[in-house]
Design a protein around this motif. Structure first.
Motif, PDB file in Angstrom:
ATOM      1  N   PRO A   1       0.823  -1.220   0.000  1.00  0.00           N
ATOM      2  CA  PRO A   1       0.000   0.000   0.000  1.00  0.00           C
ATOM      3  C   PRO A   1       0.859   1.272   0.000  1.00  0.00           C
ATOM      4  N   GLY A   2       0.322   2.306  -0.603  1.00  0.00           N
ATOM      5  CA  GLY A   2       0.969   3.627  -0.573  1.00  0.00           C
ATOM      6  C   GLY A   2       2.345   3.670  -1.182  1.00  0.00           C
ATOM      7  N   CYS A   3       2.504   2.970  -2.307  1.00  0.00           N
ATOM      8  CA  CYS A   3       3.842   2.914  -2.892  1.00  0.00           C
ATOM      9  C   CYS A   3       4.052   4.045  -3.902  1.00  0.00           C
ATOM     10  N   LEU A   4       5.319   4.274  -4.236  1.00  0.00           N
ATOM     11  CA  LEU A   4       5.698   5.256  -5.253  1.00  0.00           C
ATOM     12  C   LEU A   4       5.935   4.541  -6.572  1.00  0.00           C
ATOM     13  N   SER A   5       5.576   5.173  -7.690  1.00  0.00           N
ATOM     14  CA  SER A   5       5.930   4.588  -8.990  1.00  0.00           C
ATOM     15  C   SER A   5       6.658   5.637  -9.814  1.00  0.00           C
ATOM     16  N   MET A   6       7.619   5.190 -10.593  1.00  0.00           N
ATOM     17  CA  MET A   6       8.400   6.152 -11.388  1.00  0.00           C
ATOM     18  C   MET A   6       8.940   5.470 -12.635  1.00  0.00           C
ATOM     19  N   GLU A   7       8.926   6.233 -13.744  1.00  0.00           N
ATOM     20  CA  GLU A   7       9.452   5.701 -14.991  1.00  0.00           C
ATOM     21  C   GLU A   7      10.922   6.123 -15.080  1.00  0.00           C
ATOM     22  N   MET A   8      11.747   5.289 -15.660  1.00  0.00           N
ATOM     23  CA  MET A   8      13.189   5.543 -15.640  1.00  0.00           C
ATOM     24  C   MET A   8      13.575   6.875 -16.278  1.00  0.00           C
ATOM     25  N   ASN A   9      12.892   7.283 -17.345  1.00  0.00           N
ATOM     26  CA  ASN A   9      13.239   8.546 -18.014  1.00  0.00           C
ATOM     27  C   ASN A   9      12.919   9.780 -17.156  1.00  0.00           C
ATOM     28  N   ASP A  10      12.176   9.582 -16.089  1.00  0.00           N
ATOM     29  CA  ASP A  10      11.864  10.707 -15.199  1.00  0.00           C
ATOM     30  C   ASP A  10      12.844  10.829 -14.027  1.00  0.00           C
ATOM     31  N   ILE A  11      13.778   9.913 -13.960  1.00  0.00           N
ATOM     32  CA  ILE A  11      14.685   9.904 -12.796  1.00  0.00           C
ATOM     33  C   ILE A  11      16.064  10.382 -13.225  1.00  0.00           C
ATOM     34  N   ASN A  12      16.649  11.319 -12.470  1.00  0.00           N
ATOM     35  CA  ASN A  12      17.988  11.797 -12.838  1.00  0.00           C
ATOM     36  C   ASN A  12      19.073  10.798 -12.421  1.00  0.00           C
ATOM     37  N   GLN A  13      20.261  11.035 -12.955  1.00  0.00           N
ATOM     38  CA  GLN A  13      21.361  10.089 -12.798  1.00  0.00           C
ATOM     39  C   GLN A  13      21.689   9.835 -11.320  1.00  0.00           C
ATOM     40  N   LEU A  14      21.685  10.901 -10.537  1.00  0.00           N
ATOM     41  CA  LEU A  14      22.043  10.791  -9.123  1.00  0.00           C
ATOM     42  C   LEU A  14      21.031   9.932  -8.366  1.00  0.00           C
ATOM     43  N   ASP A  15      19.741  10.170  -8.620  1.00  0.00           N
ATOM     44  CA  ASP A  15      18.718   9.374  -7.945  1.00  0.00           C
ATOM     45  C   ASP A  15      18.805   7.907  -8.362  1.00  0.00           C
ATOM     46  N   LYS A  16      19.172   7.688  -9.635  1.00  0.00           N
ATOM     47  CA  LYS A  16      19.355   6.297 -10.081  1.00  0.00           C
ATOM     48  C   LYS A  16      20.468   5.619  -9.285  1.00  0.00           C
ATOM     49  N   MET A  17      21.568   6.369  -9.050  1.00  0.00           N
ATOM     50  CA  MET A  17      22.666   5.794  -8.267  1.00  0.00           C
ATOM     51  C   MET A  17      22.198   5.431  -6.864  1.00  0.00           C
ATOM     52  N   VAL A  18      21.396   6.342  -6.279  1.00  0.00           N
ATOM     53  CA  VAL A  18      20.907   6.101  -4.916  1.00  0.00           C
ATOM     54  C   VAL A  18      19.997   4.874  -4.891  1.00  0.00           C
ATOM     55  N   LEU A  19      19.085   4.781  -5.872  1.00  0.00           N
ATOM     56  CA  LEU A  19      18.186   3.620  -5.942  1.00  0.00           C
ATOM     57  C   LEU A  19      18.982   2.327  -6.121  1.00  0.00           C
ATOM     58  N   PHE A  20      20.039   2.416  -6.944  1.00  0.00           N
ATOM     59  CA  PHE A  20      20.879   1.237  -7.169  1.00  0.00           C
ATOM     60  C   PHE A  20      21.559   0.804  -5.870  1.00  0.00           C
ATOM     61  N   GLU A  21      22.103   1.792  -5.148  1.00  0.00           N
ATOM     62  CA  GLU A  21      22.811   1.465  -3.902  1.00  0.00           C
ATOM     63  C   GLU A  21      21.873   0.895  -2.842  1.00  0.00           C
ATOM     64  N   ARG A  22      20.567   1.205  -2.988  1.00  0.00           N
ATOM     65  CA  ARG A  22      19.583   0.658  -2.043  1.00  0.00           C
ATOM     66  C   ARG A  22      19.021  -0.676  -2.514  1.00  0.00           C
ATOM     67  N   HIS A  23      19.610  -1.230  -3.554  1.00  0.00           N
ATOM     68  CA  HIS A  23      19.158  -2.515  -4.112  1.00  0.00           C
ATOM     69  C   HIS A  23      17.745  -2.431  -4.674  1.00  0.00           C
ATOM     70  N   LEU A  24      17.275  -1.223  -5.028  1.00  0.00           N
ATOM     71  CA  LEU A  24      15.910  -1.102  -5.553  1.00  0.00           C
ATOM     72  C   LEU A  24      15.881  -1.199  -7.074  1.00  0.00           C
ATOM     73  N   ILE A  25      16.961  -0.765  -7.718  1.00  0.00           N
ATOM     74  CA  ILE A  25      17.054  -0.989  -9.168  1.00  0.00           C
ATOM     75  C   ILE A  25      18.416  -1.609  -9.471  1.00  0.00           C
ATOM     76  N   SER A  26      18.498  -2.284 -10.616  1.00  0.00           N
ATOM     77  CA  SER A  26      19.758  -2.890 -11.040  1.00  0.00           C
ATOM     78  C   SER A  26      20.457  -1.915 -11.979  1.00  0.00           C
ATOM     79  N   ARG A  27      21.732  -2.180 -12.233  1.00  0.00           N
ATOM     80  CA  ARG A  27      22.441  -1.377 -13.229  1.00  0.00           C
ATOM     81  C   ARG A  27      21.711  -1.414 -14.569  1.00  0.00           C
ATOM     82  N   GLU A  28      21.220  -2.615 -14.891  1.00  0.00           N
ATOM     83  CA  GLU A  28      20.528  -2.785 -16.172  1.00  0.00           C
ATOM     84  C   GLU A  28      19.303  -1.867 -16.267  1.00  0.00           C
ATOM     85  N   LEU A  29      18.475  -1.837 -15.227  1.00  0.00           N
ATOM     86  CA  LEU A  29      17.281  -0.982 -15.260  1.00  0.00           C
ATOM     87  C   LEU A  29      17.674   0.496 -15.297  1.00  0.00           C
ATOM     88  N   SER A  30      18.761   0.845 -14.579  1.00  0.00           N
ATOM     89  CA  SER A  30      19.134   2.267 -14.499  1.00  0.00           C
ATOM     90  C   SER A  30      19.580   2.792 -15.861  1.00  0.00           C
TER      91      SER A  30
END
Lengths: 352, 352
Positions: free
Chosen positions: A67-96
């Protein structure tokens, strides 16, 4: 409603759960799933991916298990946030590296998440602190069932779930546990254990997953087989093996303290002293010394510290997080200075 | 009246004098003198030495320039106390190997002392904290004159004072200054300076005197020439040169802080962190890291610490002092553990 920036400006909520010991840092399970009606992401192109995203997003943000989750498309996320998501194990290098049509849906506590159009249409994930594989399996199974009730998964009665890569066909499940085993490393008893794990079909990797080395005495142990075994069997098996490794590590710590107690105290003390006072800290040095603190906390040598503080520190010192905190891109030396400052201030706060 | 044990169980009194900077640690002058009526100690044998000791002891303990001093014959001092006296620069290795007939007379503040029957009948010494060569010369000259009024020195009108080793004939004086020059070492500018000093007749040695290396970035600079120059000229000359070296070091520190400030802060911080938290400390590591603290104190990076505390620490961590504190002989590893404990507790006291 919290936004991505707020989410990424605080440590993952599940990291703050207090654990008894720091030997098992976290347990993680992910399921690879695909929709029968679409080509695998690698074959479909952006158009097809966008259709899959459009199909899945409303379902994933609506499931009761998340419940109450966030959704985001990859083209809407900047490079820095992608790095943070990757470091949190939420996205893979491939998805980023993907853009439109690929995305992430993530619960606010970051324990449950789904990558859409990574290698497969869905990569469902649950992370739990400590050794909680069974619980993680129960949670991910419930989430998966809820999704499965609303979409038509690519499933073969003989093979099981169909996936883009044959190595995932069957259960589509990868269960992994991050363990911190400094005593086994110090006593040089880790190599035979890693070899033995390989022989029974388990893979061992470093902190950063595939291809990374074991910085900070952290190892990730995961199943490799997805065919011919029930999920609960795989999970139960891994759970038992990790419990054995924990016993090995505890035993190694006991022997280490008996035979080389002063060396351990010196190792832990120096790690604490350097982390509390350095002004330049490389990522590798920081991880190795935080490993020293983890050991110290587990052995009762550092009363003020807790495993969760160290888990948080391990996350915050990574390049993406450091740059997110400083709100700008930093050169390597600038990161080393910023990392040292962050660690000093965290440890000083605790010492107060 | 204080006894030897009490004296050796406290740090040398002159170490506690506060100095403005820690670049010049101490200034020392010694005079070699012999009695005309006796063979040099190396030729005379124990019998003759005992006569010399019997002649000199009452005079030395009575001179006005050195009131309330302690006197002791080498055969009455145990091995551990000899180590402590050696580390305090009160006796030489050579004297510590001698027995009956050789001795030490020392003022309670340890700034003035006389070794009897070392290489010469008398080796008179004055140590001052900081750069105080002129004052040291005035004090030793007064002491020497007072002794000379009561004994007949071996003196040649053409050569000057006669000594056992030709290298001391003339003034019999060796003036030396201990300097701490970490910035010149870090910037690799010390070698040409050492070479230059050699060319103008000065010797450069490490912390432990002849044959020792420059642990802790400490160098001892002394005159080599004892013939053909007035004492005040030699002392004044050395004083000027040390002042120049101090300026070089200050300049190097300024450049270091401008260009590599963060590296210096890191170096100082790590030294402080390790010294405050290590449980095993070798002598070399400790001296090198105390050098880091000295630099930090002089640069204002370590507010709680003072040069005199570091001088005291530099003395107390030496093997003899450690064993004196523990009141027993220790193996190398035991000393490393004891040294770490001592340093941790001293720094913790100051941080309070």
């Amino acid at each position: 409603m919290i936004d991505l920036d707020e989410l990424l400006n605080r440590p993952s909520a599940w990291l703050t759960v207090e654990k008894e010991s720091d030997i098992v840092v976290s347990s993680r399970i992910r399921l690879a799933r695909n929709l029968r009606a679409f080509h695998f992401p690698g074959w479909g192109g952006e158009e097809a991916c966008s259709q899959v995203w459009a199909t899945l997003k409303p379902i994933l943000t609506d499931v009761k298990a998340m419940p109450g989750c966030l959704s985001m498309e990859m083209n809407d996320i900047n490079q820095l946030d992608k790095m943070v998501l990757f470091e949190r194990h939420l996205i893979s290098r491939e998805l980023s590296e993907k853009g439109k049509g690929s995305g992430l849906v993530v619960a606010l506590d970051e324990q449950m998440s789904v990558m859409v159009n990574e290698e497969d249409h869905l990569r469902i994930q649950v992370i739990n602190p400590g050794l909680e594989l069974i619980e993680a399996w129960e949670r991910i199974d419930a989430l998966d069932s809820e999704i499965e009730a609303r979409v038509d998964y690519a499933y073969d009665p003989r093979l099981g779930y169909l996936t883009a890569c044959p190595s995932n066909v069957g259960t589509g499940m990868r269960a992994s546990v991050m363990v911190h085993v400094p005593a086994l490393v110090l006593l040089e008893e880790i190599s035979p254990i890693i070899k033995g794990l390989g022989k029974i079909g388990l893979a061992v990797r470093g902190l950063g997953g595939e291809g990374s080395d074991a910085s900070g005495n952290m190892f990730q142990i995961s199943n490799q087989i997805t065919l011919g075994e029930e999920e609960m069997q795989v999970v139960g098996n891994l759970h038992e093996i990790v419990r054995e490794i924990v016993e090995h590590e505890k035993n190694a710590r006991k022997r280490l303290m008996q035979k080389k107690g002063i060396i351990v105290r010196d190792h832990v003390g120096r790690a604490y002293g350097i982390l509390s006072n350095a002004h330049i800290l490389s990522s590798k040095d920081a991880l190795d010394m935080i490993s020293g603190l983890r050991l110290g906390v587990d052995l009762g040598l550092l009363p003020g510290l807790t495993p969760s503080v160290l888990d948080e520190l391990t996350l915050l010192i990574r390049p993406g997080h450091l740059q997110k905190i400083e709100t700008k891109l930093l050169k390597v030396r600038e990161r080393d200075v910023s990392r040292a400052k962050l660690v000093r201030s965290k440890l000083a706060d605790i010492a107060k």
